[in-house]
Motif scaffolding. Structure first.
Motif, PDB file in Angstrom:
ATOM      1  N   ALA A  91       0.784  -1.063   0.088  1.00 56.62           N
ATOM      2  CA  ALA A  91       0.107   0.053   0.003  1.00 56.62           C
ATOM      3  C   ALA A  91       0.927   1.299   0.118  1.00 56.62           C
ATOM      4  O   ALA A  91       1.748   1.284   0.838  1.00 56.62           O
ATOM      5  CB  ALA A  91      -0.968   0.028   1.482  1.00 56.62           C
ATOM      6  N   GLY A  92       0.540   2.134  -0.896  1.00 59.66           N
ATOM      7  CA  GLY A  92       1.376   3.375  -0.804  1.00 59.66           C
ATOM      8  C   GLY A  92       0.310   4.550  -1.396  1.00 59.66           C
ATOM      9  O   GLY A  92      -0.787   4.552  -1.528  1.00 59.66           O
ATOM     10  N   HIS A  93       0.913   5.987  -0.921  1.00 58.00           N
ATOM     11  CA  HIS A  93       0.211   7.015  -1.183  1.00 58.00           C
ATOM     12  C   HIS A  93       1.150   7.954  -1.813  1.00 58.00           C
ATOM     13  O   HIS A  93       2.413   8.022  -1.299  1.00 58.00           O
ATOM     14  CB  HIS A  93      -0.573   7.510  -0.055  1.00 58.00           C
ATOM     15  CG  HIS A  93      -1.160   8.889  -0.242  1.00 58.00           C
ATOM     16  ND1 HIS A  93      -2.496   8.869  -1.002  1.00 58.00           N
ATOM     17  CD2 HIS A  93      -1.118   9.992   0.218  1.00 58.00           C
ATOM     18  CE1 HIS A  93      -2.721  10.133  -1.021  1.00 58.00           C
ATOM     19  NE2 HIS A  93      -2.057  10.750  -0.205  1.00 58.00           N
ATOM     20  N   THR A  94       0.838   8.935  -2.571  1.00 57.02           N
ATOM     21  CA  THR A  94       1.695  10.008  -3.138  1.00 57.02           C
ATOM     22  C   THR A  94       0.880  11.466  -3.202  1.00 57.02           C
ATOM     23  O   THR A  94      -0.566  11.436  -2.989  1.00 57.02           O
ATOM     24  CB  THR A  94       2.315   9.561  -4.498  1.00 57.02           C
ATOM     25  OG1 THR A  94       3.339  10.847  -4.741  1.00 57.02           O
ATOM     26  CG2 THR A  94       1.196   9.799  -5.645  1.00 57.02           C
ATOM     27  N   ASN A  95       1.687  12.421  -3.316  1.00 59.92           N
ATOM     28  CA  ASN A  95       0.962  13.744  -3.303  1.00 59.92           C
ATOM     29  C   ASN A  95       2.011  14.637  -4.289  1.00 59.92           C
ATOM     30  O   ASN A  95       3.060  14.826  -4.095  1.00 59.92           O
ATOM     31  CB  ASN A  95       1.084  14.412  -1.984  1.00 59.92           C
ATOM     32  CG  ASN A  95       0.102  15.632  -2.210  1.00 59.92           C
ATOM     33  OD1 ASN A  95       0.214  16.526  -3.073  1.00 59.92           O
ATOM     34  ND2 ASN A  95      -0.817  15.903  -1.042  1.00 59.92           N
ATOM     35  N   ARG A  96       1.222  14.994  -5.470  1.00 59.04           N
ATOM     36  CA  ARG A  96       1.653  15.536  -6.691  1.00 59.04           C
ATOM     37  C   ARG A  96       2.046  17.054  -6.440  1.00 59.04           C
ATOM     38  O   ARG A  96       2.308  17.860  -7.428  1.00 59.04           O
ATOM     39  CB  ARG A  96       1.440  14.951  -7.599  1.00 59.04           C
ATOM     40  CG  ARG A  96       1.724  13.566  -8.115  1.00 59.04           C
ATOM     41  CD  ARG A  96       1.609  13.092  -9.520  1.00 59.04           C
ATOM     42  NE  ARG A  96       2.182  11.729  -9.805  1.00 59.04           N
ATOM     43  CZ  ARG A  96       1.606  10.493  -9.665  1.00 59.04           C
ATOM     44  NH1 ARG A  96       0.147  10.716  -9.070  1.00 59.04           N
ATOM     45  NH2 ARG A  96       1.998   9.629 -10.026  1.00 59.04           N
TER      46      ARG A  96
END
Length: 244
Positions: A91-96
């Motif tokens: 599980a992962g998350h990013t913020n661009r």
């Protein structure tokens, strides 16, 4: 290898790399527990596509950005299972957003999903994992080479690599291995929005001249799971990113 009766957990297991790993583990005979955060349609899609293997698939809604959700998940696992044979921390998350526009909360959310939630799961399930189990983190080449899109993501994945390596010491003598597969750019939903110009820029920095397939990343995960002497390794699967 006979995997009947063996239990695997794949976080973020309904899409992309997580989905690919889930399908492979099901084919190998594992009972697989997967988590997802919000996309119920993707969860139902994988359930409908696995055919008779759905009897060996448990899908649990877990918001990895919420600490209480993660602890609740761990408690449910402890109440039902006495051993976890494989844990895939995907599980992962990013913020661009531009770096200077990100709030503390947004930066922390990226860290919570990719790093803190998996640290909690491993610590809480330690007794279930401490007998010849196998843990594989999905890291990133962004933890090794800087990339302009998301500082928070690169920092979170670098910390994931460090956590995995340090956990080798915690499991020393227990037969459990801990490794990282660090993909470069992979043909997943995360990459679908990239313009042709951005893709060509990435291709130009990659010796292989393309993105990886999900199957190629799953193959690297299989390598970590099939060789008990691979321990504390960061397996780079980047097509030679930054070698041009």
């Amino acid at each position: 290898m006979d995997n009947q009766g063996k239990i695997a957990i794949v976080t973020g297991g309904t899409k992309g790399i997580g989905r690919g790993v889930t399908m492979e583990l099901l084919r190998k005979g594992f009972f697989v527990i997967i988590t997802y955060s919000t996309d119920t349609a993707a969860a139902e899609e994988i359930r409908s596509q696995v055919g008779d293997m759905h009897k060996r698939l448990s899908i649990m809604k877990v918001n990895h950005s919420c600490k209480n959700d993660v602890y609740s998940f761990c408690q449910q696992i402890k109440e039902v299972y006495s051993k976890i044979d494989v844990l895939i921390c995907n599980a992962g998350h990013t913020n661009r957003k531009p770096y200077t526009d990100q709030s503390d909360e947004e930066f922390e959310q990226v860290m919570q999903v990719s790093l803190f939630s998996h640290n909690t799961i491993i610590r809480e399930l330690f007794p279930l994992l401490s007998s010849s189990s196998q843990i594989v983190f999905i890291g990133s080449m962004m933890a090794i080479y800087p990339h302009a899109v998301s500082v928070a993501y690169g920092v979170a994945k670098a910390a994931v690599h460090a956590l995995a390596i340090n956990l080798v010491k915690e499991f020393d003598g227990l037969g459990t291995t801990v490794n990282v597969v660090a993909p470069g750019f992979v043909e997943t939903e995360w990459q679908e929005g990239k313009s042709a110009e951005i893709r060509e820029s990435i291709y130009s920095k990659t010796a292989a001249g393309r993105f990886a397939t999900i199957e190629e990343i799953v193959s690297a995960v299989n390598f970590c799971l099939s060789n008990s002497f691979v321990n504390g390794s960061v397996v780079e699967v980047s097509g030679g990113y930054n070698f041009k």
